[in-house]
Scaffold this motif. Structure first.
Motif: not given
Length: 729
Positions: A172-185
């Motif tokens: 779950f934390k990996a998915v969360q990190n990726d979503v935040v990362f994509q938002k930053m992008r």
């Protein structure tokens, strides 16, 4: 399986009660790594900041997500490498984005991340859920149902620190990190996109050169078999001049090694194979004359006989051996399963001994009445009080005055009563509990006296009866003997003793008929070379500070399945390389360009002799594209896949005459029917702005655009990448 998310108050308790783990994914030996190195051993540093902890945590999370998405308990070396690289590059780009966004006044605070997470979880109940999160939910739902799985994810922080849910939490934390990362992008790209400014003079110039042309052309692939006889050559002087002119093209961005590896794959000898088969057939003969399976297992020290019944589908799904499934189900009960060699990996044999027709699984609803014990302090009830309540609940339900779904609400902390509804298969719970469910009629009740609680179950439904069988299956792995392993090890040691340089290793290996593999541009976190896996230890050795060019390693042993010796052919450090280090690459590019030019000249000569594009197309077995409109400022996609560096040349051709231009990879024979001057500039240069935006920001591939935008920034960072220390001894 218990609905963990649905019973927040009793989650751990119920898992103890029915004796099932939610999911158990192996994380490998990664967690052991943090203790292997002293504080002075830095694995990763970016722009002066040590990133070991962040890398460790995010790798762990990404590893769990990868395993769950791909339904694996362990990964191949190439897959581990993939997770490592994804973790590394995301960490690097996140740092880049965070720094740049902060300069613009944007910080992804914990509150913002919490809001993004809530939106991500809420997407599960929409038509467009987050794909990775849905994949995780569906994996959990296989055991507890979709509603309970979503409930688990919605309350994921309750599972932090719990060993039984470690992989789910990490994923779950990996998915969360990726979503935040994509938002930053997205945030960075939109800011860059919306803050750009192009002068009117520039846009006016774009409008003035935006010619279009109506054309006919063919695209020629220089690697087609018809051109195999065309060879190119280059002198040493030409290569050096080309290298000097294009030196930035050869800048090395990551340390690498060229390695020679002598490989000894340990396989059973013919004598091993005969010995193993003889022992299997001898044991099978003893089975056929044994007075009972119990006595046989005692004598052979095989442990307790598994008394579980399995369906044909369960056997097929688990073993995935069609021959074995047929031997178990297509013969009378009591038949022997004759010795069977499965793909050279193991011998299998056994016997069927039981059969029944029964439901495959049962659906139950439950409620939990817990009580306080020294091990469990979350209840105020005594065991006697809990027993009295459980008995009272059972009497109430049997009398018809209430049902389990209504009563359950009082025992789920306000959750939905339906969250207590689960399917249980025979192999998913203790046999005694499953047998109790089977002996209880549909609609009936059963109370389990479990540790720390009384659990009231109601049997809701059962699947249709199906044949199940009991059988014993014995196996003998086909592996090399200790003597064979020792022989291969001695061969490897003899080879190592015979050489001290990379050339000598290759020469001696060739003399002895030993397999050699050569790897070029091997980076520190790789674990395989040319599809030969499990060479991680040798690769890590090649990057150690004391390892030099031409060094030969000691013998490496991978689980006594493979011995190998590594020699360092070349060391390539990050930065500008020497000509000799990249000479082969330079030569390949020079020869490619020369050959492209030779083929282009050949096509041009044919056109000069009057051959038409249609005739050329027929000769080369390609198609003619006719009446194609090309635009000077359009991208490759809009220009019929013609390379951008060829478009400018095409617009310099004389209309009406077929001619040849070259791109980077292909050759184009083109005839322009007519060119058209640009139309007047659009109002406020809106169209021209769109053209420039498309060129600069590459609207068709925003991720690629962002990589290009941030690459120069990342290249300025001082990066210390010593992640090979994870695996170095």
């Amino acid at each position: 399986m218990a609905a963990i998310g649905a019973i927040r108050k009793h989650g751990v308790l119920l898992m103890i009660i029915i004796g099932i783990a939610l999911l158990s994914f192996l994380v490998g030996d990664f967690n052991k790594l943090s203790s292997m190195f002293s504080d002075k051993s830095t694995m990763l540093k970016i722009d002066g900041k040590k990133m070991d902890k962040e890398y460790n945590v995010e790798f762990d999370q990404n590893l769990s997500l990868y395993k769950i998405k791909n339904q694996k308990t362990s990964l191949e070396e190439a897959e581990n490498y993939q997770v490592h690289e994804e973790t590394y590059y995301k960490l690097l780009e996140k740092k880049t984005l965070a720094i740049q966004l902060e300069k613009m006044g944007i910080i992804f605070t914990p509150e913002i991340i919490e809001e993004i997470t809530a939106e991500m979880v809420a997407s599960l109940k929409t038509q467009n859920p987050n794909r990775d999160l849905m994949s995780l939910v569906q994996n959990i739902a296989q055991s507890v149902g979709m509603d309970q799985a979503i409930s688990i994810i919605s309350n994921i922080e309750e599972f932090k620190g719990r060993d039984d849910a470690k992989d789910i939490y990490n994923a779950f934390k990996a998915v969360q990190n990726d979503v935040v990362f994509q938002k930053m992008r997205v945030a960075y790209l939109l800011l860059a996109y919306n803050s750009q400014h192009f002068s009117n003079n520039m846009l006016k110039q774009i409008a003035a050169i935006n010619n279009t042309a109506l054309t006919k052309f063919i695209t020629i692939n220089p690697n087609a078999p018809v051109f195999n006889n065309i060879k190119a050559a280059a002198t040493e002087k030409e290569l050096k001049e080309y290298f000097k002119k294009n030196i930035k093209r050869y800048t090395i961005k990551k340390d690498s090694r060229d390695l020679d590896v002598a490989v000894f794959n340990v396989i059973p000898s013919p004598n091993d194979l005969k010995t193993i088969e003889d022992s299997v057939r001898s044991k099978f003969n003893r089975l056929t004359v044994a007075t009972s399976l119990v006595d046989f297992n005692i004598v052979e020290m095989e442990g307790v006989i598994d008394s579980v019944y399995l369906t044909k589908k369960e056997v097929a799904d688990y073993y995935k051996i069609d021959t074995l499934t047929k031997m178990i189900f297509n013969r009378p009960v009591g038949s022997y399963i004759e010795p069977y060699n499965y793909q050279g990996a193991a011998w299998l044999f056994g016997k069927t001994y039981g059969s029944k027709v029964a439901p495959d699984s049962v659906q139950v609803a439950f409620l939990v009445v817990d009580y306080k014990t020294p091990e469990y302090q979350n209840s105020n009830r005594t065991k006697e009080q809990a027993k009295a309540i459980a008995d009272s609940l059972e009497r109430t339900m049997k009398s018809g005055n209430a049902n389990i779904f209504a009563l359950t609400k009082s025992y789920l902390g306000g959750r939905q009563a339906q969250d207590s509804l689960i399917w249980i298969s025979e192999r998913s719970v203790q046999k005694s509990l499953y047998d109790s469910f089977m002996s209880t009629n549909i609609g009936g009740y059963y109370i389990q006296d479990a540790p720390n609680a009384y659990v009231v179950f109601q049997v809701i439904s059962k699947t249709a009866p199906i044949e199940k069988r009991q059988f014993v299956l014995y196996s003998k792995e086909i592996i090399p003997s200790e003597a064979t392993i020792k022989s291969f090890k001695n061969q490897a040691n003899d080879l190592r003793a015979s050489c001290t340089t990379a050339d000598q290793l290759v020469q001696e290996a060739n003399k002895r008929g030993i397999q050699m593999i050569q790897g070029k541009d091997i980076t520190s976190m790789m674990a395989s070379i040319n599809n030969v896996n499990n060479i991680r230890e040798g690769i890590s050795w090649s990057f150690m500070p004391k390892t030099e060019k031409d060094n030969v390693s000691d013998v490496f042993n991978f689980e006594s399945k493979m011995f190998y010796v590594v020699a360092v052919r070349n060391i390539k450090e990050k930065g500008t390389p020497d000509f000799e280090d990249v000479k082969d690459v330079v030569e390949a590019q020079v020869l490619q360009e020369k050959r492209l030019a030779m083929i282009a000249q050949s096509v041009k000569d044919q056109l000069a002799k009057g051959i038409t594009l249609e005739q050329l197309a027929q000769n080369y077995q390609i198609t003619v594209t006719d009446s194609a409109r090309l635009a000077f400022t359009a991208d490759t996609y809009s220009n019929r896949q013609i390379e951008n560096n060829a478009i400018g040349k095409i617009f310099n051709l004389t209309p009406g005459k077929a001619d040849v231009v070259t791109g980077t990879q292909f050759i184009y024979a083109v005839q322009i029917y007519q060119t058209y001057p640009p139309v007047a500039a659009s109002a406020n240069y809106m169209i021209e702005k769109m053209v420039v935006n498309s060129i600069v920001f590459n609207e068709r591939d925003r991720n690629r655009s962002l990589e290009l935008i941030t690459s120069n920034i990342k290249d300025k960072y001082d990066i210390l990448d010593q992640r090979y220390l994870y695996y170095a001894k």
